[in-house]
Design a protein around this motif. Structure first.
Motif, PDB file in Angstrom:
ATOM      1  N   GLU A   1      -2.348  27.892 -56.663  1.00 23.71           N
ATOM      2  CA  GLU A   1      -3.297  28.013 -55.494  1.00 23.71           C
ATOM      3  C   GLU A   1      -4.326  27.409 -56.682  1.00 23.71           C
ATOM      4  OE1 GLU A   1      -6.229  28.400 -52.137  1.00 23.71           O
ATOM      5  OE2 GLU A   1      -4.833  30.012 -52.237  1.00 23.71           O
ATOM      6  N   TYR A   2      -4.913  28.478 -57.169  1.00 22.89           N
ATOM      7  CA  TYR A   2      -6.252  28.923 -58.306  1.00 22.89           C
ATOM      8  C   TYR A   2      -5.309  27.040 -59.623  1.00 22.89           C
ATOM      9  CZ  TYR A   2      -7.069  33.042 -56.842  1.00 22.89           C
ATOM     10  OH  TYR A   2      -7.464  34.062 -55.422  1.00 22.89           O
ATOM     11  N   VAL A   3      -4.471  26.919 -60.011  1.00 21.65           N
ATOM     12  CA  VAL A   3      -4.409  26.255 -61.123  1.00 21.65           C
ATOM     13  C   VAL A   3      -3.915  24.270 -60.439  1.00 21.65           C
ATOM     14  CG1 VAL A   3      -2.671  25.747 -62.402  1.00 21.65           C
ATOM     15  CG2 VAL A   3      -2.609  27.966 -62.380  1.00 21.65           C
ATOM     16  N   GLN A   4      -4.146  24.814 -59.240  1.00 21.74           N
ATOM     17  CA  GLN A   4      -3.979  23.561 -58.666  1.00 21.74           C
ATOM     18  C   GLN A   4      -5.492  23.018 -58.667  1.00 21.74           C
ATOM     19  OE1 GLN A   4      -1.373  21.227 -57.657  1.00 21.74           O
ATOM     20  NE2 GLN A   4      -3.645  19.489 -57.809  1.00 21.74           N
ATOM     21  N   ARG A   5      -6.643  24.623 -57.859  1.00 27.09           N
ATOM     22  CA  ARG A   5      -7.376  23.956 -57.842  1.00 27.09           C
ATOM     23  C   ARG A   5      -8.582  23.824 -58.922  1.00 27.09           C
ATOM     24  NH1 ARG A   5     -10.965  28.152 -53.793  1.00 27.09           N
ATOM     25  NH2 ARG A   5      -9.294  28.074 -52.454  1.00 27.09           N
TER      26      ARG A   5
ATOM     27  N   CYS B   1     -11.644  33.687 -61.206  1.00 27.53           N
ATOM     28  CA  CYS B   1     -11.338  32.305 -60.624  1.00 27.53           C
ATOM     29  C   CYS B   1     -12.675  32.489 -59.418  1.00 27.53           C
ATOM     30  CB  CYS B   1     -10.538  32.173 -60.301  1.00 27.53           C
ATOM     31  SG  CYS B   1      -8.728  32.609 -61.784  1.00 27.53           S
ATOM     32  N   ARG B   2     -12.776  33.019 -58.707  1.00 28.03           N
ATOM     33  CA  ARG B   2     -13.360  33.375 -57.563  1.00 28.03           C
ATOM     34  C   ARG B   2     -15.198  32.587 -58.128  1.00 28.03           C
ATOM     35  NH1 ARG B   2      -9.284  37.062 -55.088  1.00 28.03           N
ATOM     36  NH2 ARG B   2     -10.869  38.555 -55.706  1.00 28.03           N
ATOM     37  N   GLN B   3     -15.218  33.788 -59.180  1.00 27.18           N
ATOM     38  CA  GLN B   3     -16.364  32.944 -59.653  1.00 27.18           C
ATOM     39  C   GLN B   3     -16.532  31.434 -60.229  1.00 27.18           C
ATOM     40  OE1 GLN B   3     -17.880  36.323 -62.108  1.00 27.18           O
ATOM     41  NE2 GLN B   3     -16.823  38.111 -60.686  1.00 27.18           N
ATOM     42  N   LEU B   4     -15.667  31.208 -60.589  1.00 29.77           N
ATOM     43  CA  LEU B   4     -15.379  30.687 -62.021  1.00 29.77           C
ATOM     44  C   LEU B   4     -15.514  29.244 -60.708  1.00 29.77           C
ATOM     45  CD1 LEU B   4     -15.722  28.507 -64.523  1.00 29.77           C
ATOM     46  CD2 LEU B   4     -12.891  28.304 -64.247  1.00 29.77           C
ATOM     47  N   PHE B   5     -14.997  29.202 -59.184  1.00 31.16           N
ATOM     48  CA  PHE B   5     -14.902  27.783 -59.144  1.00 31.16           C
ATOM     49  C   PHE B   5     -17.002  28.111 -57.554  1.00 31.16           C
ATOM     50  CE2 PHE B   5     -10.288  28.659 -58.620  1.00 31.16           C
ATOM     51  CZ  PHE B   5     -10.174  27.441 -59.420  1.00 31.16           C
TER      52      PHE B   5
ATOM     53  N   SER C   1      -5.581  28.068 -68.400  1.00 26.98           N
ATOM     54  CA  SER C   1      -4.359  27.662 -69.217  1.00 26.98           C
ATOM     55  C   SER C   1      -3.720  29.540 -68.806  1.00 26.98           C
ATOM     56  CB  SER C   1      -4.543  27.449 -70.265  1.00 26.98           C
ATOM     57  OG  SER C   1      -5.123  28.574 -70.729  1.00 26.98           O
ATOM     58  N   SER C   2      -4.610  30.804 -69.246  1.00 28.99           N
ATOM     59  CA  SER C   2      -4.358  31.661 -68.945  1.00 28.99           C
ATOM     60  C   SER C   2      -3.259  31.818 -67.723  1.00 28.99           C
ATOM     61  CB  SER C   2      -5.578  32.840 -68.842  1.00 28.99           C
ATOM     62  OG  SER C   2      -6.280  32.210 -68.187  1.00 28.99           O
ATOM     63  N   LEU C   3      -3.719  32.055 -66.688  1.00 32.91           N
ATOM     64  CA  LEU C   3      -3.114  31.784 -65.530  1.00 32.91           C
ATOM     65  C   LEU C   3      -1.715  30.959 -65.379  1.00 32.91           C
ATOM     66  CD1 LEU C   3      -5.491  30.288 -62.994  1.00 32.91           C
ATOM     67  CD2 LEU C   3      -5.161  33.250 -63.678  1.00 32.91           C
ATOM     68  N   LEU C   4      -1.400  30.908 -66.425  1.00 34.21           N
ATOM     69  CA  LEU C   4       0.041  30.212 -66.330  1.00 34.21           C
ATOM     70  C   LEU C   4       0.908  31.071 -67.359  1.00 34.21           C
ATOM     71  CD1 LEU C   4       0.031  26.047 -68.260  1.00 34.21           C
ATOM     72  CD2 LEU C   4      -0.216  27.174 -65.999  1.00 34.21           C
ATOM     73  N   ALA C   5       0.513  32.011 -67.489  1.00 33.18           N
ATOM     74  CA  ALA C   5       1.596  33.377 -68.212  1.00 33.18           C
ATOM     75  C   ALA C   5       1.421  33.819 -66.768  1.00 33.18           C
ATOM     76  CB  ALA C   5       0.483  33.836 -68.917  1.00 33.18           C
TER      77      ALA C   5
ATOM     78  N   ARG D   1      -1.286  32.876 -54.788  1.00 31.32           N
ATOM     79  CA  ARG D   1      -2.866  32.582 -55.345  1.00 31.32           C
ATOM     80  C   ARG D   1      -2.852  31.936 -56.536  1.00 31.32           C
ATOM     81  NH1 ARG D   1      -3.427  37.602 -52.425  1.00 31.32           N
ATOM     82  NH2 ARG D   1      -3.488  39.038 -54.801  1.00 31.32           N
ATOM     83  N   VAL D   2      -1.965  32.473 -57.430  1.00 29.44           N
ATOM     84  CA  VAL D   2      -2.473  32.036 -59.137  1.00 29.44           C
ATOM     85  C   VAL D   2      -2.262  30.343 -58.941  1.00 29.44           C
ATOM     86  CG1 VAL D   2      -0.920  31.650 -61.218  1.00 29.44           C
ATOM     87  CG2 VAL D   2      -2.280  33.779 -60.398  1.00 29.44           C
TER      88      VAL D   2
END
Length: 265
Positions: A231-235, A181-185, A212-216, A228-229
Motif C-alpha cells: 500500500e505504501y508503494v502504491q501511495r 513512511c507514515r511520517q512521510l505521508f 524504492s527501499s520498500l521494494l526489497a 502494508r508495504v
C-alpha cells in the motif's frame, strides 16, 4: 573531514542576511523566526547521519575505514546514528516542528504584506525539506544497517536477548520503516503542493529513495507487513506522479539493492 571538525566552528550567526552589513550585525527590532535557524538545523540533520552533531571530535571513535572491516563496529555505528536521528528534532523551535502552524513571521520594519507572505511560504518549504531529509537519511541508514546485520548474523548465528549483536530482528527494522513512511505521508498530504514543489527534484528523489527501499520487503505477500508495504508503494507512486512532473528520470540519488549490498562480508 566531518569527523575531525567542531561543527560549532561552521555554524553561522542565527541572523538573516538583511541584518548583516559590512562592518556590523544588527539585531532585528522585533524578534521572530529566522530562516538561518532552518539552515542550521538542516545542516545538523546531515551531520547526525555521520556523527553526534553536539559533541566534539574524538580520536577514540573508529574511522570509517576501520568500521568497514569490523561488522560489529559497523552495526553499532548505524544503530547509534539511527538513535541520534530519531530524537534529533524533538526540541527544535516551534516554527520548524512538523505539526507547527504557519508562524507569525514579521519581516523587516516596513515589509509589505506580499513580503511577509513570501517569508511564510519560505518557512513552509524549509520545514518540508527539513523533515523529508530527516526521514530520508534514516531510511538510507536502515538500508545499510539491514545489510550489515544480515552479514553479521551469518557470521554469528547465535541468538541472544533483544538487542544482542548476534540477533537480527528484521521485523523490528521493517516496523521502523513503516513509521518513517507514515511520517512521510503526513508531510506529503498535509503540506501545500507549492511548498513541496519549491524543493525541486531533490525532494522527489528523496521520496523515490524511501519508496524504492520498500521494494526489497523480505516477507511473504500474505504477511501483514508486506500488505502494508504494498500500500505504501502504491501511495508513493501516486504522490511521485504529481510531485515529479519533469518527465525526466533522474536517478542520481536513487538507492539500489546493488549499492546497499556492497558492504564487505
Amino acid at each position: 573531514m566531518l569527523n575531525s571538525i567542531d561543527p560549532n566552528d561552521l555554524t553561522p550567526l542565527e541572523v538573516d542576511d538583511e541584518f548583516i552589513f559590512k562592518n556590523e550585525v544588527i539585531s532585528p527590532m522585533t524578534p521572530g523566526p529566522c530562516l538561518v535557524t532552518g539552515f542550521i538545523h538542516h545542516s545538523r540533520v546531515f551531520l547526525a547521519a555521520i556523527r553526534d552533531p553536539y559533541s566534539k571530535p574524538s580520536a577514540k571513535e573508529p574511522c570509517p575505514c576501520v568500521r568497514t572491516h569490523d561488522l560489529h563496529l559497523q552495526v553499532h555505528f548505524f544503530q547509534d546514528r539511527l538513535d541520534c536521528l530519531r530524537h534529533l528534532l524533538i526540541d527544535i523551535p516551534p516554527c520548524l516542528q512538523l505539526s507547527a502552524p504557519i508562524p507569525n513571521v514579521i519581516g523587516v520594519e516596513g515589509s509589505s504584506i506580499e513580503d511577509i507572505e513570501t517569508l511564510q511560504s519560505q518557512f513552509a518549504s524549509m520545514r518540508a525539506n527539513l523533515h523529508i531529509t530527516h526521514i530520508w537519511l534514516q531510511s538510507l541508514i536502515l538500508d545499510q544497517l539491514e545489510v550489515a546485520q544480515s552479514h553479521q548474523q551469518r557470521q554469528i548465528p547465535v541468538l541472544g536477548p533483544p538487542g544482542h549483536t548476534g540477533t537480527f530482528d528484521q521485523r523490528a527494522l521493517w516496523l521502523y520503516r513503516e513509521e518513517l513512511c507514515r511520517q512521510l505521508f503526513f508531510i506529503l498530504y498535509n503540506f501545500p503542493q507549492s511548498s513541496l514543489e519549491a524543493n525541486g527534484l531533490h525532494a522527489a528523489n528523496k521520496v523515490r529513495d524511501i519508496a524504492s527501499s520498500l521494494l526489497a520487503c523480505p516477507f511473504h505477500p500474505g504477511d501483514p507487513i508486506a500488505k502494508r508495504v504494498a500500500e505504501y508503494v502504491q501511495r508513493s507512486t501516486d504522490i511521485l506522479s504529481r510531485l515529479d512532473s519533469s518527465e525526466v528520470m533522474n536517478a542520481m540519488h536513487l538507492q539500489t539493492w546493488i549499492d546497499t549490498d556492497r558492504i564487505p562480508k
